[in-house]
Design an enzyme around this catalytic site. Sequence first.
Site, PDB file in Angstrom:
ATOM      1  N   ASP A  31       0.856  -1.195   0.000  1.00  0.00           N
ATOM      2  CA  ASP A  31       0.000   0.000   0.000  1.00  0.00           C
ATOM      3  C   ASP A  31       0.893   1.246   0.000  1.00  0.00           C
ATOM      4  O   ASP A  31       1.952   1.245   0.621  1.00  0.00           O
ATOM      5  CB  ASP A  31      -0.884  -0.007   1.263  1.00  0.00           C
ATOM      6  CG  ASP A  31      -2.153   0.813   1.104  1.00  0.00           C
ATOM      7  OD1 ASP A  31      -3.247   0.231   1.188  1.00  0.00           O
ATOM      8  OD2 ASP A  31      -2.050   2.049   0.899  1.00  0.00           O
ATOM      9  N   ASN A  32       0.444   2.311  -0.677  1.00  0.00           N
ATOM     10  CA  ASN A  32       1.233   3.549  -0.632  1.00  0.00           C
ATOM     11  C   ASN A  32       0.618   4.567   0.331  1.00  0.00           C
ATOM     12  O   ASN A  32       1.084   5.709   0.412  1.00  0.00           O
ATOM     13  CB  ASN A  32       1.390   4.168  -2.024  1.00  0.00           C
ATOM     14  CG  ASN A  32       0.074   4.637  -2.602  1.00  0.00           C
ATOM     15  OD1 ASN A  32      -0.975   4.455  -1.996  1.00  0.00           O
ATOM     16  ND2 ASN A  32       0.124   5.239  -3.774  1.00  0.00           N
ATOM     17  N   ALA A  75      -7.115   1.096  -5.291  1.00  0.00           N
ATOM     18  CA  ALA A  75      -7.746   1.820  -6.395  1.00  0.00           C
ATOM     19  C   ALA A  75      -8.254   3.157  -5.894  1.00  0.00           C
ATOM     20  O   ALA A  75      -8.478   3.340  -4.697  1.00  0.00           O
ATOM     21  CB  ALA A  75      -8.925   1.013  -6.949  1.00  0.00           C
ATOM     22  N   THR A 117     -16.597  -3.607  -9.881  1.00  0.00           N
ATOM     23  CA  THR A 117     -17.697  -2.787  -9.367  1.00  0.00           C
ATOM     24  C   THR A 117     -18.938  -2.893 -10.244  1.00  0.00           C
ATOM     25  O   THR A 117     -18.826  -3.112 -11.457  1.00  0.00           O
ATOM     26  CB  THR A 117     -17.243  -1.308  -9.310  1.00  0.00           C
ATOM     27  OG1 THR A 117     -18.389  -0.469  -9.119  1.00  0.00           O
ATOM     28  CG2 THR A 117     -16.586  -0.856 -10.588  1.00  0.00           C
ATOM     29  N   TYR A 141     -14.309   5.927 -13.858  1.00  0.00           N
ATOM     30  CA  TYR A 141     -14.123   4.915 -12.804  1.00  0.00           C
ATOM     31  C   TYR A 141     -14.610   3.553 -13.295  1.00  0.00           C
ATOM     32  O   TYR A 141     -13.877   2.560 -13.273  1.00  0.00           O
ATOM     33  CB  TYR A 141     -14.887   5.351 -11.535  1.00  0.00           C
ATOM     34  CG  TYR A 141     -14.929   4.280 -10.471  1.00  0.00           C
ATOM     35  CD1 TYR A 141     -13.798   3.964  -9.743  1.00  0.00           C
ATOM     36  CD2 TYR A 141     -16.096   3.575 -10.207  1.00  0.00           C
ATOM     37  CE1 TYR A 141     -13.825   2.970  -8.770  1.00  0.00           C
ATOM     38  CE2 TYR A 141     -16.141   2.584  -9.241  1.00  0.00           C
ATOM     39  CZ  TYR A 141     -14.998   2.284  -8.527  1.00  0.00           C
ATOM     40  OH  TYR A 141     -15.028   1.297  -7.571  1.00  0.00           O
ATOM     41  N   LEU A 188     -22.783   7.259   1.864  1.00  0.00           N
ATOM     42  CA  LEU A 188     -23.983   7.601   2.633  1.00  0.00           C
ATOM     43  C   LEU A 188     -23.886   7.194   4.111  1.00  0.00           C
ATOM     44  O   LEU A 188     -24.067   8.040   4.999  1.00  0.00           O
ATOM     45  CB  LEU A 188     -25.211   6.945   1.972  1.00  0.00           C
ATOM     46  CG  LEU A 188     -26.535   7.199   2.675  1.00  0.00           C
ATOM     47  CD1 LEU A 188     -26.880   8.685   2.681  1.00  0.00           C
ATOM     48  CD2 LEU A 188     -27.661   6.394   2.013  1.00  0.00           C
ATOM     49  N   ARG A 219     -30.127   1.428  -3.261  1.00  0.00           N
ATOM     50  CA  ARG A 219     -28.861   0.688  -3.392  1.00  0.00           C
ATOM     51  C   ARG A 219     -28.943  -0.633  -2.633  1.00  0.00           C
ATOM     52  O   ARG A 219     -29.748  -0.799  -1.725  1.00  0.00           O
ATOM     53  CB  ARG A 219     -27.694   1.511  -2.803  1.00  0.00           C
ATOM     54  CG  ARG A 219     -27.358   2.763  -3.596  1.00  0.00           C
ATOM     55  CD  ARG A 219     -26.733   2.446  -4.925  1.00  0.00           C
ATOM     56  NE  ARG A 219     -26.410   3.633  -5.697  1.00  0.00           N
ATOM     57  CZ  ARG A 219     -27.252   4.262  -6.532  1.00  0.00           C
ATOM     58  NH1 ARG A 219     -28.483   3.823  -6.686  1.00  0.00           N
ATOM     59  NH2 ARG A 219     -26.861   5.311  -7.209  1.00  0.00           N
ATOM     60  N   GLY A 278     -24.383  11.333 -12.192  1.00  0.00           N
ATOM     61  CA  GLY A 278     -23.933   9.957 -12.409  1.00  0.00           C
ATOM     62  C   GLY A 278     -24.569   8.919 -11.497  1.00  0.00           C
ATOM     63  O   GLY A 278     -24.185   7.757 -11.526  1.00  0.00           O
TER      64      GLY A 278
HETATM   65  N1  UFG Z   1     -26.041   9.913  -0.924  1.00  0.00           N
HETATM   66  C1  UFG Z   1     -26.737  10.947  -0.319  1.00  0.00           C
HETATM   67  N2  UFG Z   1     -26.063  11.712   0.584  1.00  0.00           N
HETATM   68  C2  UFG Z   1     -24.766  11.492   0.921  1.00  0.00           C
HETATM   69  C3  UFG Z   1     -24.059  10.437   0.301  1.00  0.00           C
HETATM   70  C4  UFG Z   1     -24.731   9.668  -0.629  1.00  0.00           C
HETATM   71  O1  UFG Z   1     -27.907  11.172  -0.609  1.00  0.00           O
HETATM   72  O2  UFG Z   1     -24.224  12.236   1.759  1.00  0.00           O
HETATM   73  C5  UFG Z   1     -26.754   9.049  -1.858  1.00  0.00           C
HETATM   74  C6  UFG Z   1     -26.094   8.959  -3.215  1.00  0.00           C
HETATM   75  O3  UFG Z   1     -26.514  10.010  -4.036  1.00  0.00           O
HETATM   76  C7  UFG Z   1     -26.537   7.576  -3.675  1.00  0.00           C
HETATM   77  C8  UFG Z   1     -26.638   6.765  -2.381  1.00  0.00           C
HETATM   78  O4  UFG Z   1     -26.725   7.727  -1.342  1.00  0.00           O
HETATM   79  O5  UFG Z   1     -27.800   7.675  -4.239  1.00  0.00           O
HETATM   80  C9  UFG Z   1     -25.436   5.883  -2.135  1.00  0.00           C
HETATM   81  O6  UFG Z   1     -24.284   6.689  -2.304  1.00  0.00           O
HETATM   82  P1  UFG Z   1     -22.809   6.213  -1.909  1.00  0.00           P
HETATM   83  O7  UFG Z   1     -21.899   7.354  -2.240  1.00  0.00           O
HETATM   84  O8  UFG Z   1     -22.799   5.703  -0.516  1.00  0.00           O
HETATM   85  O9  UFG Z   1     -22.531   4.980  -2.850  1.00  0.00           O
HETATM   86  P2  UFG Z   1     -22.632   4.887  -4.449  1.00  0.00           P
HETATM   87  O10 UFG Z   1     -23.848   4.051  -4.727  1.00  0.00           O
HETATM   88  O11 UFG Z   1     -22.549   6.175  -5.133  1.00  0.00           O
HETATM   89  O12 UFG Z   1     -21.260   4.213  -4.768  1.00  0.00           O
HETATM   90  C10 UFG Z   1     -21.005   2.868  -4.585  1.00  0.00           C
HETATM   91  C11 UFG Z   1     -19.531   2.639  -4.321  1.00  0.00           C
HETATM   92  C12 UFG Z   1     -18.704   3.020  -5.526  1.00  0.00           C
HETATM   93  C13 UFG Z   1     -19.220   2.242  -6.688  1.00  0.00           C
HETATM   94  C14 UFG Z   1     -20.660   2.613  -6.893  1.00  0.00           C
HETATM   95  C15 UFG Z   1     -21.244   1.930  -8.077  1.00  0.00           C
HETATM   96  O13 UFG Z   1     -19.141   3.368  -3.203  1.00  0.00           O
HETATM   97  O14 UFG Z   1     -17.349   2.723  -5.312  1.00  0.00           O
HETATM   98  O15 UFG Z   1     -21.396   2.213  -5.741  1.00  0.00           O
HETATM   99  O16 UFG Z   1     -22.384   2.622  -8.506  1.00  0.00           O
HETATM  100  F1  UFG Z   1     -18.538   2.521  -7.805  1.00  0.00           F
END
Ligand code: UFG
Length: 323
Positions: A31-32, A75, A117, A141, A188, A219, A278
């Site tokens: 790990d770095n 990553a 992912t 990503y 989240l 999710r 996204g």
């Molecule tokens: N969200 C909020 N408020 C926050 C953080 C997140 O409403 O403070 C929402 C996001 O918009 C999303 C959901 O909560 O709808 C989940 O968000 P996360 O950031 O927790 O997770 P993601 O689904 O965006 O991302 C995860 C992984 C990524 C992966 C991705 C694939 O963390 O590494 O799924 O879609 F690439």
Amino acid sequence: MNVFVTGGAGYIGSICTEELLNAGHSVTVYDNLTEGHRSAVDPRATFVFAEPEVEGNILNAVRQAKPDAIMHFAASAQVGESMTNPKKYFHNNLVNALKLADAAVECGVKKFVFSSTCATYGPPDRMPMTEDLPQRPISPYGEAKLMFEKVLVWYQQLYQLDFIAFRYFNAAGASETFGEHHRIETHLIPNVLMVALGQKTHCEIFGTDYPTPDGTCIRDYIHIRDLAQAHMLGLQPGKSGFYNLGNGDGYSVRQVIDTCEKITGKKIPTVEKPRRAGDPPRLVASAGKAITELGWKPKFPKLEDIVSTAWAWHVKHPNGYPD
Ligand code: UFG
């Protein structure tokens, strides 16, 4: 087995390292420490601190460790950042991964386990998502992870490097010792728990007008220890392929916040914000293939258990890791 773990100082890598060691494997962590933390490295592991960009570093470390298998977690993992800094994602998540795969071939490693992912799919045509869905990533990503998946297919065919690529859905939760601490927190559950700890005044909800029952994104949350168990099953000899890892249950942002309120006993003030670029409305896995082909059995599929373990860790480590 002797396992070489890149990113073993990060959230997912640290807990997989712990589970590997608990199961009697020996582990070298590489790990770095850009994303990871030195104190997240299980003290039973051998630790190699080195920059993957420096020519020869990865090969030398693999040569010295002589592993039977490699698990590649290192990553960059912020989808949003990849839209503004794609170079970082193609270099770190593709070029450095390629160096590692080359080192695996050169050193005769038998198995390569890769953290992929669900972002390689892009917005899905159907739900729950199976591995045969078309892959149309909508971020650098997801694209870089998909490109490396393709490298693995060719290396398996032409160099006989067996691989398992796990397409994670939303990893969450903690073990008793290790948990989630990103220097910049975008996820989240940890963000909501920071509100419960009094470190933030409120939680933002990104988008309340999605075509879902309560208007917020859905999710599939998977416990980090279940994810780690799957990685160990991925070490079985003679198997190669792609596997989704999720529980098949979708929870909306509001449901996650409600669960966090219930577990922590704290009120979580929220502020509604516009959609985050996204974010697909709904991502839910079918993990049937991992269950039937690898014998994977999630032990903590309930969101309550996932949040409780995360909460216990955050209460014990309110500022995360010290370094
Ligand atoms: N969200 C909020 N408020 C926050 C953080 C997140 O409403 O403070 C929402 C996001 O918009 C999303 C959901 O909560 O709808 C989940 O968000 P996360 O950031 O927790 O997770 P993601 O689904 O965006 O991302 C995860 C992984 C990524 C992966 C991705 C694939 O963390 O590494 O799924 O879609 F690439």
